[in-house]
Scaffold this motif. Structure first.
Motif, PDB file in Angstrom:
ATOM      1  N   UNK A   1      55.646  50.015  75.639  1.00  0.00           N
ATOM      2  CA  UNK A   1      56.097  51.186  76.388  1.00  0.00           C
ATOM      3  C   UNK A   1      55.913  52.488  75.165  1.00  0.00           C
ATOM      4  N   UNK A   2      55.947  52.172  73.635  1.00  0.00           N
ATOM      5  CA  UNK A   2      55.375  53.140  72.863  1.00  0.00           C
ATOM      6  C   UNK A   2      54.681  52.354  71.880  1.00  0.00           C
ATOM      7  N   UNK A   3      54.034  53.048  71.139  1.00  0.00           N
ATOM      8  CA  UNK A   3      52.513  52.411  70.316  1.00  0.00           C
ATOM      9  C   UNK A   3      53.025  53.122  68.928  1.00  0.00           C
ATOM     10  N   UNK A   4      53.345  52.204  67.962  1.00  0.00           N
ATOM     11  CA  UNK A   4      53.608  52.524  66.515  1.00  0.00           C
ATOM     12  C   UNK A   4      52.214  52.269  65.586  1.00  0.00           C
ATOM     13  N   UNK A   5      51.934  53.471  64.801  1.00  0.00           N
ATOM     14  CA  UNK A   5      50.721  53.351  64.096  1.00  0.00           C
ATOM     15  C   UNK A   5      51.209  53.763  62.647  1.00  0.00           C
ATOM     16  N   UNK A   6      50.725  53.038  61.531  1.00  0.00           N
ATOM     17  CA  UNK A   6      50.728  53.478  60.124  1.00  0.00           C
ATOM     18  C   UNK A   6      49.908  54.523  59.938  1.00  0.00           C
ATOM     19  N   UNK A   7      50.308  55.499  59.153  1.00  0.00           N
ATOM     20  CA  UNK A   7      49.597  56.389  58.697  1.00  0.00           C
ATOM     21  C   UNK A   7      49.172  56.631  57.178  1.00  0.00           C
ATOM     22  N   UNK A   8      47.987  56.619  56.830  1.00  0.00           N
ATOM     23  CA  UNK A   8      47.534  56.710  55.380  1.00  0.00           C
ATOM     24  C   UNK A   8      47.436  58.317  54.878  1.00  0.00           C
ATOM     25  N   UNK A   9      48.410  58.678  54.105  1.00  0.00           N
ATOM     26  CA  UNK A   9      48.566  60.118  53.800  1.00  0.00           C
ATOM     27  C   UNK A   9      48.219  60.142  52.148  1.00  0.00           C
ATOM     28  N   UNK A  10      47.221  60.754  51.976  1.00  0.00           N
ATOM     29  CA  UNK A  10      47.070  60.985  50.695  1.00  0.00           C
ATOM     30  C   UNK A  10      47.417  62.185  50.030  1.00  0.00           C
ATOM     31  N   UNK A  11      47.752  63.325  50.903  1.00  0.00           N
ATOM     32  CA  UNK A  11      48.190  64.583  50.410  1.00  0.00           C
ATOM     33  C   UNK A  11      49.669  64.378  49.570  1.00  0.00           C
ATOM     34  N   UNK A  12      50.391  63.747  49.726  1.00  0.00           N
ATOM     35  CA  UNK A  12      51.659  63.434  49.547  1.00  0.00           C
ATOM     36  C   UNK A  12      51.835  62.023  48.995  1.00  0.00           C
ATOM     37  N   UNK A  13      52.174  61.843  47.721  1.00  0.00           N
ATOM     38  CA  UNK A  13      52.386  60.461  47.239  1.00  0.00           C
ATOM     39  C   UNK A  13      53.636  59.814  47.929  1.00  0.00           C
ATOM     40  N   UNK A  14      53.809  59.427  49.064  1.00  0.00           N
ATOM     41  CA  UNK A  14      54.794  58.963  49.638  1.00  0.00           C
ATOM     42  C   UNK A  14      55.210  57.482  49.015  1.00  0.00           C
ATOM     43  N   UNK A  15      54.175  56.642  48.577  1.00  0.00           N
ATOM     44  CA  UNK A  15      54.527  55.752  47.866  1.00  0.00           C
ATOM     45  C   UNK A  15      55.399  55.655  46.617  1.00  0.00           C
ATOM     46  N   UNK A  16      54.997  56.985  46.132  1.00  0.00           N
ATOM     47  CA  UNK A  16      55.662  57.091  44.562  1.00  0.00           C
ATOM     48  C   UNK A  16      57.347  57.736  45.198  1.00  0.00           C
ATOM     49  N   UNK A  17      57.379  57.940  46.180  1.00  0.00           N
ATOM     50  CA  UNK A  17      58.615  58.608  46.597  1.00  0.00           C
ATOM     51  C   UNK A  17      59.403  57.370  47.441  1.00  0.00           C
ATOM     52  N   UNK A  18      58.759  56.275  47.571  1.00  0.00           N
ATOM     53  CA  UNK A  18      59.436  55.151  48.315  1.00  0.00           C
ATOM     54  C   UNK A  18      59.599  55.458  49.791  1.00  0.00           C
ATOM     55  N   UNK A  19      58.766  56.016  50.306  1.00  0.00           N
ATOM     56  CA  UNK A  19      58.889  56.432  51.888  1.00  0.00           C
ATOM     57  C   UNK A  19      57.557  55.876  52.464  1.00  0.00           C
ATOM     58  N   UNK A  20      58.017  55.841  53.800  1.00  0.00           N
ATOM     59  CA  UNK A  20      56.914  55.426  54.881  1.00  0.00           C
ATOM     60  C   UNK A  20      56.866  56.652  55.762  1.00  0.00           C
ATOM     61  N   UNK A  21      55.269  56.622  56.466  1.00  0.00           N
ATOM     62  CA  UNK A  21      55.295  57.602  57.574  1.00  0.00           C
ATOM     63  C   UNK A  21      54.788  57.152  58.656  1.00  0.00           C
ATOM     64  N   UNK A  22      55.405  57.007  59.819  1.00  0.00           N
ATOM     65  CA  UNK A  22      55.070  56.214  60.884  1.00  0.00           C
ATOM     66  C   UNK A  22      54.718  57.419  61.842  1.00  0.00           C
ATOM     67  N   UNK A  23      53.611  56.788  62.953  1.00  0.00           N
ATOM     68  CA  UNK A  23      53.483  57.569  64.245  1.00  0.00           C
ATOM     69  C   UNK A  23      53.755  56.863  65.454  1.00  0.00           C
TER      70      UNK A  23
END
Length: 533
Positions: free
Chosen positions: A406-428
């Motif tokens: 019913x919904x589709x989840x996708x991981x996003x690779x984001x280079x402009x913001x260092x989310x890994x350094x902030x301990x965060x994930x970005x999901x679509x």
């Protein structure tokens, strides 16, 4: 002092380099543009890349290329990179519940498929038993590139997509071993070995490759953590190098390099190493480049003049694979795990063939097997025809079987913001047409603390949502979540997607697992397309 090799090197002039760069860059640009056509048409991009190779070949622009040995070597190199990309981008949480049935499907299922195709080919087409079993082995493997390409656009429950991902990553190794062994036995002067010895050798090589892959991946991860630099690009190169090293190390000790590189990449991709977005982005780019180069190369090698004679045998073998061998191998492999008939039906239809069978069709020729030069043309025609049949119909088959998520989840690779350094994930999150997220207000999602819907993309525009904004079908949500609550966010979206705004308030159990039932209480059947029937 000069030599033939030196003369060949001297013959490649700067003008030749210009022509090579011109053709190569044009092919890559057309291939990148072709991805959009692929997404709109529903066809895997591999068909377009094969078409590019045919257009450049002897029947098109006239480029002559006929080296099966070089094609096999470059094909193996491309397959390594494709498997590495698949391992790095695959989440262990998404395939964990599917590893056991996928492993059985990639081994026992392959054996069943080879046997069925061999019997029918011998009885119907009149080929010898040796050639029939060889062609059965060549077409037994599902293709990682084709499967990963289709999974990017077909929203499936995690258990189903995980099983397809894991199977396509696992089954290349046993099939390569089997094809190589069968082709070698057909070569002049070779004695046939008993089947039990072949199976024993294959089992030992797979086990050895598994050990080498996990060991190299684990040691490599520890080394990379110690020497990690601030350069995400260099770190990404190091991660891919470790995975490729696993292939070389395993193959050098006569074990399965393909299973080693896939498992090493899978381990590296799930150890929460730094710079993950850059690693995933680089691995994906390298995987695409390997796919494009491999399929164009196979198109160059193909000779359309030989296709006509192989159409009927290709249709017969392909029909046997699609309608008999693949379904039977799925039933034998998945029934012991209580996987329902709807999931088994979809897995049977989703066994896409692609570059792997075409590359393996060159093995008998390079091994010196007599009288099988026609095999490459047959497999080429089979792959093209049945990809045209299977790939565009997969979304429809998933809907008819009730397996479209019913919904589709996708991981996003984001280079402009260092989310890994902030301990965060970005999901679509894509809100599908049947998802009960449609009509729910943002605050009614009740996401874990720290997680927020950062952006909603709707009808070609975008906006930052407020708590009272209503979500609609077709929306794309960008969700920012602390790394520690990612799993809870995923679980919450599954619950709301199935139960709407009144889904369990506290997040509830994992939707991929069955709810425990107190003793004595009768079982209540829930509609769960991902659960066994």
């Amino acid at each position: 002092m000069t030599s033939a090799a030196g003369d060949a090197v001297d013959a490649f002039t700067p003008e030749d380099l210009t022509v090579a760069l011109l053709l190569g860059s044009l092919v890559l640009v057309v291939a990148v543009v072709a991805v959009r056509l692929s997404l709109r048409s529903g066809l895997p991009s591999l068909l377009i890349y094969l078409g590019l190779g045919l257009a450049l070949g002897e029947s098109g622009l006239g480029i002559r290329y006929d080296s099966e040995q070089l094609t096999q070597s470059l094909g193996y190199a491309a397959l390594v990179l494709i498997l590495v990309e698949g391992g790095i981008t695959t989440r262990w949480s998404g395939i964990r519940a599917s590893v056991a049935p996928a492993a059985v499907l990639a081994t026992v299922g392959v054996a069943v498929s080879v046997g069925v195709v061999g019997v029918v080919a011998h009885l119907v087409l009149g080929w010898s038993w040796e050639v029939s079993l060889l062609i059965g082995a060549v077409v037994a493997s599902t293709d990682a590139a084709a499967v990963f390409s289709v999974l990017r656009r077909v929203p499936l429950p995690r258990r189903v997509s995980g099983m397809l991902e894991a199977e396509s990553g696992f089954n290349d190794a046993p099939v390569v071993l089997l094809v190589t062994a069968l082709a070698a036995q057909l070569a002049p002067g070779q004695e046939a070995e008993p089947w039990w010895r072949l199976l024993g050798t294959a089992g030992l090589e797979l086990a050895g490759g598994t050990v080498v892959g996990l060991l190299v991946g684990w040691v490599g991860a520890r080394v990379l953590r110690v020497v990690a630099t601030t350069s995400s690009a260099l770190f990404a190169i190091g991660v891919l190098s470790v995975a490729v090293l696993a292939y070389a190390a395993a193959d050098s000790v006569h074990t399965s390099g393909f299973i080693a590189c896939y498992l090493a990449a899978l381990l590296l991709g799930n150890l929460d190493l730094p710079h993950r977005p850059s690693v995933v982005g680089f691995a994906t780019a390298v995987g695409w480049l390997a796919q494009i180069g491999l399929f164009v190369l196979l198109g160059l090698l193909a000779s359309p003049s030989g296709f006509a004679d192989q159409v009927v045998p290709a249709l017969v073998v392909g029909a046997v694979v699609l309608l008999l061998a693949r379904p039977l191998s799925v039933v034998v492999s998945c029934t012991p795990f209580r996987i329902g008939w709807r999931v088994q039906a979809f897995l049977s239809w989703a066994g896409l063939r692609g570059a792997v069978p075409v590359v393996l069709a060159t093995v008998p020729v390079t091994a010196g097997t007599p009288g099988v030069s026609w095999m490459f043309d047959l497999v080429f025609v089979l792959v093209v025809v049945f990809t045209l049949i299977q790939a565009p119909t997969l979304p429809w088959v998933a809907r008819r079987l009730g397996l479209d998520a019913a919904h589709h989840q996708v991981d996003l690779a984001v280079d402009a913001t260092p989310l890994s350094d902030l301990g965060a994930d970005l999901l679509e999150i894509d809100v599908g047409p049947q998802s009960r997220i449609g009509g729910v207000r943002v605050f009614e999602l009740r996401l874990p603390p720290g997680a927020n819907v950062a952006l909603v993309v709707r009808d070609g525009g975008s906006f930052v949502p407020r708590d009272l904004d209503v979500l609609r079908h077709g929306d794309q949500l960008l969700v920012v979540a602390p790394a520690g609550v990612r799993r809870q966010v995923e679980r919450r979206f599954h619950l709301v997607s199935r139960g709407g705004r009144l889904a369990e308030w506290a997040g509830g159990p994992d939707p991929d697992r069955r709810r425990a039932r107190p003793p004595g209480r009768p079982a209540v059947r829930r509609h769960d397309p991902d659960a066994p029937d």
